[in-house]
Scaffold this motif. Structure first.
Motif, PDB file in Angstrom:
ATOM      1  N   HIS A 173       0.820  -1.066  -0.182  1.00  0.00           N
ATOM      2  CA  HIS A 173       0.018  -0.031  -0.027  1.00  0.00           C
ATOM      3  C   HIS A 173       0.948   1.507   0.121  1.00  0.00           C
ATOM      4  O   HIS A 173       0.573   2.405  -0.638  1.00  0.00           O
ATOM      5  CB  HIS A 173      -1.077   0.024   1.199  1.00  0.00           C
ATOM      6  CG  HIS A 173      -1.903   1.062   1.261  1.00  0.00           C
ATOM      7  ND1 HIS A 173      -1.649   2.530   1.518  1.00  0.00           N
ATOM      8  CD2 HIS A 173      -3.378   1.251   0.764  1.00  0.00           C
ATOM      9  CE1 HIS A 173      -2.649   3.174   1.411  1.00  0.00           C
ATOM     10  NE2 HIS A 173      -3.749   2.578   0.808  1.00  0.00           N
ATOM     11  N   TYR A 174       2.009   1.299   0.709  1.00  0.00           N
ATOM     12  CA  TYR A 174       2.974   2.549   0.712  1.00  0.00           C
ATOM     13  C   TYR A 174       3.180   2.462  -0.476  1.00  0.00           C
ATOM     14  O   TYR A 174       3.675   3.801  -1.107  1.00  0.00           O
ATOM     15  CB  TYR A 174       3.947   2.131   1.950  1.00  0.00           C
ATOM     16  CG  TYR A 174       4.744   3.462   1.929  1.00  0.00           C
ATOM     17  CD1 TYR A 174       4.466   4.383   2.226  1.00  0.00           C
ATOM     18  CD2 TYR A 174       6.245   3.179   1.429  1.00  0.00           C
ATOM     19  CE1 TYR A 174       5.262   5.765   2.443  1.00  0.00           C
ATOM     20  CE2 TYR A 174       7.136   4.342   1.380  1.00  0.00           C
ATOM     21  CZ  TYR A 174       6.442   5.526   2.116  1.00  0.00           C
ATOM     22  OH  TYR A 174       7.370   6.648   1.848  1.00  0.00           O
ATOM     23  N   ARG A 176       2.384   1.560  -3.504  1.00  0.00           N
ATOM     24  CA  ARG A 176       1.760   2.068  -4.618  1.00  0.00           C
ATOM     25  C   ARG A 176       1.249   3.490  -4.435  1.00  0.00           C
ATOM     26  O   ARG A 176       1.004   4.260  -5.593  1.00  0.00           O
ATOM     27  CB  ARG A 176       0.175   1.034  -4.577  1.00  0.00           C
ATOM     28  CG  ARG A 176       0.387  -0.116  -5.146  1.00  0.00           C
ATOM     29  CD  ARG A 176      -1.227  -0.854  -5.203  1.00  0.00           C
ATOM     30  NE  ARG A 176      -1.803  -0.546  -3.880  1.00  0.00           N
ATOM     31  CZ  ARG A 176      -1.884  -1.574  -3.125  1.00  0.00           C
ATOM     32  NH1 ARG A 176      -1.036  -2.849  -2.998  1.00  0.00           N
ATOM     33  NH2 ARG A 176      -2.768  -1.553  -1.942  1.00  0.00           N
ATOM     34  N   HIS A 177       1.182   3.828  -3.409  1.00  0.00           N
ATOM     35  CA  HIS A 177       0.949   5.422  -3.240  1.00  0.00           C
ATOM     36  C   HIS A 177       2.210   6.365  -3.053  1.00  0.00           C
ATOM     37  O   HIS A 177       2.035   7.502  -2.541  1.00  0.00           O
ATOM     38  CB  HIS A 177      -0.103   5.709  -2.142  1.00  0.00           C
ATOM     39  CG  HIS A 177      -1.376   5.037  -2.312  1.00  0.00           C
ATOM     40  ND1 HIS A 177      -1.779   3.779  -1.889  1.00  0.00           N
ATOM     41  CD2 HIS A 177      -2.524   5.447  -2.570  1.00  0.00           C
ATOM     42  CE1 HIS A 177      -3.019   3.360  -2.249  1.00  0.00           C
ATOM     43  NE2 HIS A 177      -3.452   4.372  -2.792  1.00  0.00           N
ATOM     44  N   SER A 179       4.911   8.648  -4.664  1.00  0.00           N
ATOM     45  CA  SER A 179       5.135   9.286  -5.895  1.00  0.00           C
ATOM     46  C   SER A 179       6.715   9.270  -5.958  1.00  0.00           C
ATOM     47  O   SER A 179       7.332   9.227  -5.067  1.00  0.00           O
ATOM     48  CB  SER A 179       4.649  11.132  -5.714  1.00  0.00           C
ATOM     49  OG  SER A 179       5.565  11.346  -4.647  1.00  0.00           O
ATOM     50  N   THR A 823     -10.537   2.083   4.545  1.00  0.00           N
ATOM     51  CA  THR A 823     -11.189   2.889   3.465  1.00  0.00           C
ATOM     52  C   THR A 823     -12.708   2.507   3.517  1.00  0.00           C
ATOM     53  O   THR A 823     -13.294   1.435   3.670  1.00  0.00           O
ATOM     54  CB  THR A 823     -10.697   2.556   1.862  1.00  0.00           C
ATOM     55  OG1 THR A 823      -9.258   2.716   1.990  1.00  0.00           O
ATOM     56  CG2 THR A 823     -11.252   3.444   0.937  1.00  0.00           C
TER      57      THR A 823
END
Length: 824
Positions: A173-174, A176-177, A179, A823
């Motif tokens: 998760h880290y 994938r998000h 930048s 979420t």
């Protein structure tokens, strides 16, 4: 050396500028191998103000935040203390390990990536052909093969499966998000992007630890010794039990079990050892300390546990510190970045720690192939088919290399011909198969999962049954006032000295014959002496019925620990902390009187006499300010070299030198030994000659390098203490710093290797932990928390560890909070 903060929001970019200037003139060094590779990144991209290295600056003051994460089942609260150490509170175990993966990736993503790439043999993908040899070695050693088998073992257990998958999901998760602008600086320097984390990466970390602690071998060199000197001399110089010893399990301990039948030596081994015809090298000093005193020796009446594993010291640290709490667990300690659970730590019922056993769990077997196709090999009086594994190694800027590795029933043939073997792998025999327990199916994470939740001695013993490799001395203390230690792991059942030399792979009698039962691994609980300890010395005395290994680390640290603990009374945490920094040399105590006895002052010059006066006044401590330590250290090494170099320094044949322990025995009891004679001179040298020559040579070398005796002769200046960045980036490590200690004293800091995590735990109604590692929680060189713990560690101090009993417990040490919500 800290960042200077002029005010909130202002950052010191000194280290990042150092990196910028260094990339133009130096190639990166990957992992601890110090092997140059790679090219500088595209300078335009590196300097880009939106995505380049500027974005890696980080404030000391980090505000609270709230995030929504896919995959969570409930809310997770992470409270950060003044050292940016996370205290995770989750409503269920799945979310606990998900959050551990997520926050570890936030702080240590590049470290996680590069360590697993190294173990997997995938450095060339980012570094190009310069990293090809290390990639081929790890592939051919079977690191991936072993990781695949460990993954099978982990995924068979439904509990471990949930833990591994949740941790993996949190990491991903880290990623994938993340930048590009927020990539850790090392990704920008090496010009590549992080990839999705896989469950097998957690297994790779275990293989990497097995390689570090149990992946070395001296069997090739010992086999050469046998060919060169014959069995009689080899048995004399390389005994199965040392001259000095104070074993981990106290002498005289009774073995409360009926042992399995010990295998009989094979016929070729017997012939080998009675033949008098003469025809990753193991690295000494890889060790650690741990001990527990019983309540009878402490001021509180409860046990106190201490542990300081000695490993390669790097920025970022090999360890990641955290507290983890859910309805089933509340535990504090250190984890391996990239792997779930706490490896060394404590809860409110028990504490535990580890040191390396050095069990013989890696053997080499000669293979006889039928022909050059190497499709069949001779075993058990018949030809057997090999298995071939194709390893595809991708190389940046080049076509992939497809490397075929041959496997026998023992394991991989690491180098099947001379052309495959690089110079730096001198200790690896050609054409031999490797049997290594790290290749076997295993589930070590279950050990730590259970220890994290342990409440008593029985829980400790149950947890150890899941542990395979590398074998560790697991130390234990509980609020029930029990103390214990167990040299533990999956240890092969062997005949005595099996694996001391390369074995005939065609004889079934040379195979491993099963395993020492876990409940028959040596252990002691609540010994009468009131303490247990280990420092990598022999596990037992010679009455233990099974063979573990023929050599262990030297007894020096273990003996000093035991001597101090025997007389200790009313001990406190401070007593343990001071003892972890003890610099007293048992070697100097043992050999210095004998060396002085053979030293004739009338044969010494003026400068040598000055040095002699210094060493006469020396207190035998390797303190940073000591000149005597520098003189003795140089003298002993010269004496050792002058005793053995003429016979064992052979450029054409790799030979194993006798140990320091055997050298001490030679000095103390065999002054007329033939080994003192230098075979390269016409004269017949004696022990006296070697003592005088070595002292003179040692003093002359110090004079040549450092001038007259004085501050430049102090041990802290001469000893090269340093901590490098994991990739050797200039400016991202400490550089040289002055410190005491050496490999053979309790404070075993030597070069870039030493106490990677010092911990002391006071058991009692309110368990209190104290600990420190060199560096900080963050892997970002632009962060204050990259090295904020270093000076405390260097000064030998410990921080009181903040153990929160509940999510809402108040503490002035909590500086920010991160809320992770599922979420909607």
């Amino acid at each position: 050396m800290h960042f200077a903060y002029l005010g909130h929001g202002q950052f010191n970019l000194m280290k990042l500028f150092k990196a910028l200037f260094s990339v133009a003139v130096t190639l990166l060094l990957i992992w601890a191998l110090q092997t140059k590779f790679g090219e500088a990144p595209p300078i335009g991209a590196f300097l880009n103000p939106a995505t380049g290295f500027w974005q890696n600056a980080e404030s000391k003051n980090i505000s609270s935040d709230s995030l929504q994460l896919d995959g969570l089942q409930g809310r997770v609260t992470i409270r950060y203390d003044e050292h940016r150490i996370p205290h995770i509170f989750a409503q269920n175990d799945h979310d606990l390990y998900y959050a551990q993966g997520y926050i570890t990736a936030r702080d240590r993503l590049w470290q996680m990536d590069i360590q697993t790439r190294s173990a997997a043999g995938r450095l060339a993908e980012i570094a190009g052909p310069k990293a090809l040899n290390i990639d081929r070695y790890h592939r051919r050693m079977g690191m991936t093969y072993g990781a695949e088998n460990t993954l099978k073992g982990m995924m068979k257990d439904p509990v471990t499966k949930v833990v591994i998958e949740a941790y993996t999901d949190g990491v991903n998760h880290y990623i994938r998000h993340l930048s590009k602008r927020d990539y850790p600086i090392e990704f920008k320097l090496l010009d590549y992007a992080p990839e999705q984390w896989k469950p097998i990466n957690c297994a790779y970390l275990l293989k990497l630890m097995s390689e570090t602690l149990a992946g070395g071998s001296d069997q090739f060199a010992m086999t050469n010794n046998l060919k060169r000197f014959g069995a009689k001399d080899v048995n004399d110089l390389f005994p199965d039990y040392p001259f000095h010893e104070d074993p981990i399990i106290p002498v005289g301990t009774k073995w409360d079990f009926k042992p399995l039948p010990v295998p009989k030596p094979s016929s070729d081994f017997i012939a080998q050892m009675t033949d008098n015809i003469k025809p990753k090298e193991r690295v000494p000093g890889i060790g650690s300390n741990n001990w527990v005193i019983a309540g009878s020796k402490s001021a509180s009446g409860y046990p106190i546990l201490a542990n300081d594993p000695h490993l390669n010291l790097t920025f970022p640290s090999i360890w990641y510190q955290l507290q983890m709490s859910s309805p089933t667990v509340n535990v504090y300690g250190v984890s391996l970045p990239g792997a779930p659970c706490i490896v060394i730590g404590y809860n409110q019922k028990i504490s535990w720690g580890v040191t390396n056993v050095d069990a013989d769990i890696l053997d080499w077997y000669q293979v006889r192939f039928k022909d050059n196709s190497k499709n069949e090999y001779w075993y058990n009086n018949q030809w057997n088919k090999v298995k071939k594994r194709i390893e595809a190694i991708h190389i940046r800027g080049q076509k992939p290399l497809y490397d075929t590795v041959i496997y026998t029933h023992h394991g991989p043939v690491v180098y099947s011909n001379v052309s495959q073997k690089p110079k730096e792998r001198e200790n690896i025999p050609i054409g031999d198969a490797l049997r290594w327990v790290a290749h076997d199916e295993s589930d070590e994470f279950m050990t730590f999962y259970l220890l994290n939740r342990g409440k008593n001695y029985d829980d400790y013993r149950k947890a150890l049954t899941y542990y395979t490799a590398p074998a560790q001395n697991f130390i234990f203390a509980s609020n029930d006032k029990d103390i214990a230690i167990t040299p533990n792991g999956k240890i092969p059942l062997k005949f005595k000295d099996q694996g001391k030399f390369i074995m005939d792979g065609s004889a079934p009698a040379n195979d491993w014959h099963g395993w020492i039962p876990y409940d028959q691994n040596p252990t002691v609980k609540n010994p009468a002496r009131g303490f247990v300890s280990s420092a990598n010395q022999s596990s037992t005395d010679q009455t233990y019925p099974y063979y573990i290994n023929w050599r262990f680390e030297l007894y020096d640290r273990g003996k000093r620990i035991n001597d101090r603990l025997k007389v200790m009374q009313n001990a406190t945490v401070d007593s343990m902390q001071l003892m972890q920094m003890d610099n007293y040399s048992m070697r100097a105590q043992d050999v210095l009187p004998a060396l002085m006895k053979y030293l004739d002052p009338s044969k010494l010059g003026k400068r040598q006499l000055e040095a002699l006066q210094i060493i006469k006044k020396w207190d035998k401590h390797y303190d940073a300010s000591s000149e005597g330590a520098s003189i003795f250290n140089a003298w002993w090494l010269k004496f050792y070299g002058m005793t053995w170099d003429d016979e064992f320094a052979d450029k054409k044949m790799l030979l194993n030198y006798p140990s320091f322990d055997r050298t001490e025995k030679l000095l103390l009891t065999e002054s007329n030994s033939k080994w003192f004679d230098d075979i390269n001179t016409p004269a017949k040298e004696t022990c006296t000659d070697i003592v005088i020559r070595s002292f003179t040579a040692a003093v002359n070398e110090l004079l040549r390098k450092y001038g007259q005796p004085g501050q430049k002769w102090q041990w802290g200046n001469i000893k090269d203490s340093h901590i490098n960045h994991l990739a050797g980036l200039p400016g991202f490590g400490t550089g040289h710093f002055s410190a005491g200690g050496t490999a053979a004293v309790i404070n075993a800091l030597k070069g870039g290797n030493g106490p990677s995590w010092r911990m002391v735990v006071q058991m009692g109604p309110q368990v209190k932990g104290y600990g420190i590692f060199p560096g900080g929680e963050s892997g970002n060189p632009g962060s204050y928390f990259y090295e904020d713990l270093f000076n405390t560690w260097k000064d030998g101090k410990l921080n009181e560890l903040l153990f929160l009993g509940a999510e809402n417990e108040k503490s002035e040490r909590i500086k920010s909070t991160l809320i992770l919500n599922k979420t909607k």
